[in-house]
Design an enzyme around this catalytic site. Structure first.
Site, PDB file in Angstrom:
ATOM      1  N   VAL A  88     -42.780  15.145 -81.255  1.00 50.08           N
ATOM      2  CA  VAL A  88     -44.048  14.576 -81.671  1.00 50.08           C
ATOM      3  C   VAL A  88     -44.783  15.631 -82.478  1.00 50.08           C
ATOM      4  CG1 VAL A  88     -46.248  13.572 -80.913  1.00 50.08           C
ATOM      5  CG2 VAL A  88     -44.161  13.177 -79.569  1.00 50.08           C
ATOM      6  N   CYS A  89     -45.376  15.225 -83.592  1.00 47.37           N
ATOM      7  CA  CYS A  89     -46.255  16.092 -84.352  1.00 47.37           C
ATOM      8  C   CYS A  89     -45.515  17.369 -84.781  1.00 47.37           C
ATOM      9  CB  CYS A  89     -47.500  16.381 -83.501  1.00 47.37           C
ATOM     10  SG  CYS A  89     -48.902  17.123 -84.339  1.00 47.37           S
ATOM     11  N   THR A  90     -46.084  18.537 -84.527  1.00 49.07           N
ATOM     12  CA  THR A  90     -45.456  19.784 -84.967  1.00 49.07           C
ATOM     13  C   THR A  90     -44.347  20.251 -84.034  1.00 49.07           C
ATOM     14  OG1 THR A  90     -47.228  21.045 -83.898  1.00 49.07           O
ATOM     15  CG2 THR A  90     -47.484  20.564 -86.243  1.00 49.07           C
ATOM     16  N   THR A 150     -43.515  14.931 -89.545  1.00 51.68           N
ATOM     17  CA  THR A 150     -44.374  15.806 -88.742  1.00 51.68           C
ATOM     18  C   THR A 150     -45.827  15.420 -88.998  1.00 51.68           C
ATOM     19  OG1 THR A 150     -44.734  18.118 -88.096  1.00 51.68           O
ATOM     20  CG2 THR A 150     -44.652  17.671 -90.466  1.00 51.68           C
TER      21      THR A 150
END
Length: 197
Positions: free
Chosen positions: A107-109, A127
Site C-alpha cells: 500500500v502506498c510507499t 504508489t
C-alpha cells in the site's frame, strides 16, 4: 485444512490507514468466514509496539523471528519506509518472503521497499502520487501506473496511497474467496465512498 496466513507488516513511521484499512477488510472477512481458510495477523521486525506516522501506537502480534509462515504479505507505506529502503537485512527479509509467499502486496510507499529489494524490476506497479519520482529513482525499469488505484501483476499487487489500500484489500478478498465474498465484506464495513468535496 491448514489456515493460510496473511501478514500485515508494522514498523515505526507506518501510515495508520495503510495498515488499519486493510486490517479492517481482511479481519472482517476472515472472522466472518473462517471456512475460507485464511487468518490475518500483524508482525514487526522486533515485535512489540510501533509508533505510527500520526503517533498512534499499535502492538504487533509477532516479531519477524516468531511469525507464522505467510501465504500473503502486505507491506504498508508511510514515512518510515524511507530508512527501510536502505536497511539491507530488512530488504533481505523482504526478498526471502517473496520466495516463500504466494502473494506480495503493498500500500502506498510500501512499493518503494519492494523496489529497493528488486521485486518490481521490469514490472507494472503504483504508489502514492507524491512518491512516483522516488519509485522511478529506485528502479527506472518499473512501468509506473500512477493513475491506477491498484495494479495486480500476479504474484505482486501494489496500490496507490492510503485509502487505496482498502480497494486493494477488497480485490484480494475477491481473488482469494470470490467476488460475492468481497461484496459482502464491502457491505459489512459499509465502504461505499462518495467524496463530499
Amino acid at each position: 485444512m491448514a489456515v493460510k496466513q496473511i501478514g500485515i507488516v508494522l514498523f515505526d513511521g507506518v501510515e495508520e490507514l495503510d495498515a488499519v484499512g486493510p486490517w479492517e477488510v481482511l479481519a472482517w472477512w476472515t472472522h466472518k468466514h473462517p471456512e475460507d481458510g485464511y487468518a490475518v495477523t500483524t508482525l514487526a521486525p522486533n515485535g512489540g509496539t510501533v509508533t505510527c506516522a500520526g503517533r498512534l501506537r499499535i502492538e504487533a502480534e509477532h516479531a519477524f523471528a516468531d511469525a507464522p509462515a505467510l501465504d500473503v504479505l502486505l507491506h504498508p507505506g508511510g514515512r518510515g519506509t524511507r530508512p527501510l529502503c536502505r536497511d539491507e537485512p530488512y530488504l533481505d527479509w523482504i526478498c526471502e518472503q517473496s520466495r516463500t509467499t504466494s502473494l506480495m502486496t503493498s500500500v502506498c510507499t510500501g512499493s518503494l521497499v519492494y523496489a529497493a529489494a528488486g521485486l518490481l524490476r521490469g514490472r507494472p506497479a503504483t504508489t502514492y502520487w507524491a512518491a512516483v519520482g522516488e519509485l522511478k529513482r529506485l528502479d527506472d525499469t518499473i512501468d509506473i501506473r500512477a493513475d491506477d488505484r491498484f495494479v495486480d501483476d500476479g504474484d505482486v499487487v501494489t496500490s496507490s496511497g492510503v485509502s487505496a489500500g482498502i480497494d486493494m484489500s477488497l480485490h484480494l478478498v475477491a481473488r482469494l474467496a470470490g467476488t460475492e465474498r468481497a461484496r459482502e465484506t464491502r457491505r459489512g464495513i459499509q465502504y461505499d465512498p462518495e467524496p463530499p468535496v
